[in-house]
Design an enzyme around this catalytic site. Structure first.
Site, PDB file in Angstrom:
ATOM      1  N   LYS A 152     137.699  49.344 -13.460  1.00 32.25           N
ATOM      2  CA  LYS A 152     136.589  50.262 -13.195  1.00 32.25           C
ATOM      3  C   LYS A 152     136.375  51.169 -14.412  1.00 32.25           C
ATOM      4  CE  LYS A 152     135.000  53.514  -9.603  1.00 32.25           C
ATOM      5  NZ  LYS A 152     135.375  54.235  -8.361  1.00 32.25           N
TER       6      LYS A 152
ATOM      7  N   SER B 189     132.085  53.744  -4.587  1.00 30.13           N
ATOM      8  CA  SER B 189     131.629  53.695  -5.961  1.00 30.13           C
ATOM      9  C   SER B 189     132.188  52.537  -6.783  1.00 30.13           C
ATOM     10  CB  SER B 189     131.975  55.005  -6.667  1.00 30.13           C
ATOM     11  OG  SER B 189     133.382  55.164  -6.759  1.00 30.13           O
TER      12      SER B 189
ATOM     13  N   SER C  15     135.921  54.768  -1.897  1.00 30.33           N
ATOM     14  CA  SER C  15     135.300  54.010  -2.993  1.00 30.33           C
ATOM     15  C   SER C  15     135.989  52.706  -3.376  1.00 30.33           C
ATOM     16  CB  SER C  15     135.183  54.891  -4.238  1.00 30.33           C
ATOM     17  OG  SER C  15     134.117  55.791  -4.092  1.00 30.33           O
TER      18      SER C  15
END
Lengths: 481, 96
Positions: A78, A153, A177
């Site tokens: 990420k 997210s 997330s």
């Protein structure tokens, strides 16, 4: 079967037996990315050359007889997790050209194990959002239905794994997330206990809630990645010095005598087909020998309100560092130092981030601190105590990960509250610091559903065991769920 | 309670955000909609409850006072918007 479609555990066995090389595997993944990424948009930065170099190094280690489960495995990271020498943007204009001078501890550990980094995954800006539509660069599409969001997210990480563009990925989870995008994309995602995994090098959003964790194709893969990233780190004072167990030992398809709590509040307002899939999974686990009982966590309903005070408060403080001085965007240097900071921040942050900074600034400001921030912190105590009480009666909690199947791109992007309600079942877990796992659990309206398994602090083994058992039941040819 | 434009201006100033009234007005509706959700906390009986700042108890983490390996200066400056002579360059902050 094409190499890139296989699970981490299967691939690492092939690497161990020298049936395939890390280079062969990396080339398969890189060329699959070239074909697939234009439709999905899971990455902000691709690193094929770095991946090839890392694969070559992995092959050299394999040739010397070395082996561990992550050696030579292509992974996505990420883009809020620092990678030395590789641009790390947090999906924000303010960090668009930021190249970290150091590795996050989790990245250093992956590199030490010999994992191969194929790219930096898309996300909501500063991890604030639930659809990856708040990325400053581009949205990501759900590989199971391109009209729909992958969740967020960590939407890029989940979409990359679901579309075989990475064998596994790292995400971060502040209010859901990791788990919510894993559920939406039909993959496995784990938010470890707060303090289980070092946050050093994770670009901070809300430090008392943030936790890094794996997104993988199977529960076994999840255990293998957790094994490498878990553990005390002197660089993160909030990482906890609790021994790291052998998570693979937890992978037994056996829930006999385990007490499963079904928190009734976590089914209220849930899409009926989602609730049904989860109930079917719970029934199957009961059939396999688990004891199931209904429990209640009344404070969970207040979780969203607490979260949207505490997380913005922490974010307004954490994001004060983006001032255009030492790194990142700088705008309006001619306006003097204050003018420069104000112009840089207003232009560098997206709308959602600015909203949360303003809410957080308000919640922490003189005269309102007691009414908002302190109340939310006290509410958090009550919520934590309710979980503690329930965990005296049960070993894990089982419920849906998200209240609905994935929604369409654009559907909720302008609704300030509806998108946030998608985190209503995951947020309480962060507030209490507990481990939470999302495992695929059939389809609702033809779209993936996630079963959420919540455990006691540092009891990832039991959480993984329940997830693994459910996965075995689901995959068994004689069963239908 | 809902935020007013005047409060929004003040908060933007505190948070060092250069936003004009039109931008602040556009932000007000979503912020106030979300804040309406906070109100339910006001009804909770919280007087005798200790606040939680971390879910897991966190204590001071001490280490030996030994110099580690610092980030080399050129690496620390590599991301700077402007740097010269091994220093960050910023707009003038004191009058001549």
């Amino acid at each position: 079967m094409a190499l890139h479609t296989l699970s981490l555990s299967v691939l690492s066995e092939k690497l161990r037996r020298r049936e395939i090389s890390a280079t062969e595997l990396t080339e398969a993944v890189v060329s699959h990315i070239e074909r697939t990424e234009p439709q999905i948009g899971a990455f902000i930065t691709l690193t094929p050359e770095l991946a090839r170099q890392m694969a070559k190094e992995a092959d050299a280690r394999l040739a010397e007889g070395e082996w561990n489960p992550l050696l030579g495995i292509p992974m996505a990271i990420k883009d809020n997790i620092s990678t030395r020498g590789v641009r790390t943007t947090c999906a924000s204009r303010i960090l668009e050209n930021y190249v970290p001078p150091y590795d996050a501890t989790v990245v250093a550990r992956l590199k030490q194990a010999g994992a191969v980094i194929v790219g930096k995954a898309n996300m909501d800006e500063f991890a604030m959002g639930g659809s990856t539509e708040y990325s400053a660069f581009h949205p990501t599409r759900n590989p199971r239905d391109l009209e729909r969001v992958p969740g967020g997210s960590s939407g890029g990480s989940a979409a990359a794994v679901a579309s075989d563009m990475a064998v596994a990925a790292l995400g971060s989870d502040t209010g859901g997330s990791i788990r919510q995008p894993a559920a939406y994309c039909g993959v496995v995602g784990l938010k470890p206990t707060y303090g289980r995994v070092s946050r050093y090098g994770l670009i901070a959003y809300a430090s008392s809630l943030d936790q890094i964790g794996p997104i993988t194709k199977t529960v076994e893969d999840c255990a293998l990645v957790l094994q490498v990233i878990a553990g005390k780190d002197p660089m993160d004072a909030t990482s906890v010095d609790v021994p790291v167990p052998d998570y693979r030992e937890a992978l037994r398809p056996d829930v006999k005598g385990l007490r499963l709590g079904v928190p009734k509040e976590f089914f209220e307002g849930v899409h009926p087909e989602v609730a049904q899939r989860v109930q079917e999974a719970i029934a199957a686990l009961e059939e396999a020998g688990a004891e199931v009982r209904e429990v209640s966590i009344p404070m969970a309903e207040q979780g969203l309100a607490m979260y949207y005070i505490l997380a913005p408060a922490e974010c307004s403080s954490n994001l004060a560092r983006y001032d255009g001085v030492r790194y990142g965007l700088r705008v309006g240097a001619e306006k003097g130092h204050i003018g420069m900071m104000e112009a840089t921040r207003a232009q560098g942050f997206g709308k959602e981030v600015i909203q949360r900074i303003i809410i957080g600034t308000y919640a922490l400001s003189s005269g309102y601190y007691d009414a908002y921030y302190l109340k939310a912190q006290k509410g958090r105590t009550l919520l934590r105590q309710e979980f503690e009480r329930v965990f005296q009666e049960v070993d894990v909690l089982v419920c849906p990960t998200a209240p609905t199947p994935p929604f369409k791109l654009g559907e909720l992007v302008d609704d300030p509250v509806a998108m946030k309600l998608m985190d209503v079942l995951t947020i309480p877990v962060n507030l209490a610091g507990l481990p939470g796992l999302s495992v695929p659990c059939g389809l609702a309206e033809g779209l993936p559903v996630g079963l959420q398994i919540i455990g006691k602090p540092f009891d990832e083994p039991t959480v993984l065991r329940v997830g693994y058992t459910w996965e075995q039941i689901r995959e068994a040819p004689s069963q239908t769920p | 309670m809902a935020l007013t434009l005047e409060q929004m201006r003040h908060l933007a100033k505190l948070a060092r955000l250069e936003l004009d009234d039109a931008q602040l007005e556009a932000l007000m509706a979503p912020i106030n909609a979300l804040m309406a959700h906070f109100e339910k906390l006001q009804a909770l009986p919280l007087d005798d409850v200790e606040p939680t700042s971390h879910s897991i108890p966190v204590y001071n983490a001490f280490r030996e006072d030994i110099v580690g390996t610092p980030l080399p200066r050129e690496e620390a400056l590599a991301n700077a918007p402007e740097a010269r002579d091994g220093l960050f360059i910023v707009p003038r902050i004191v009058e001549e």
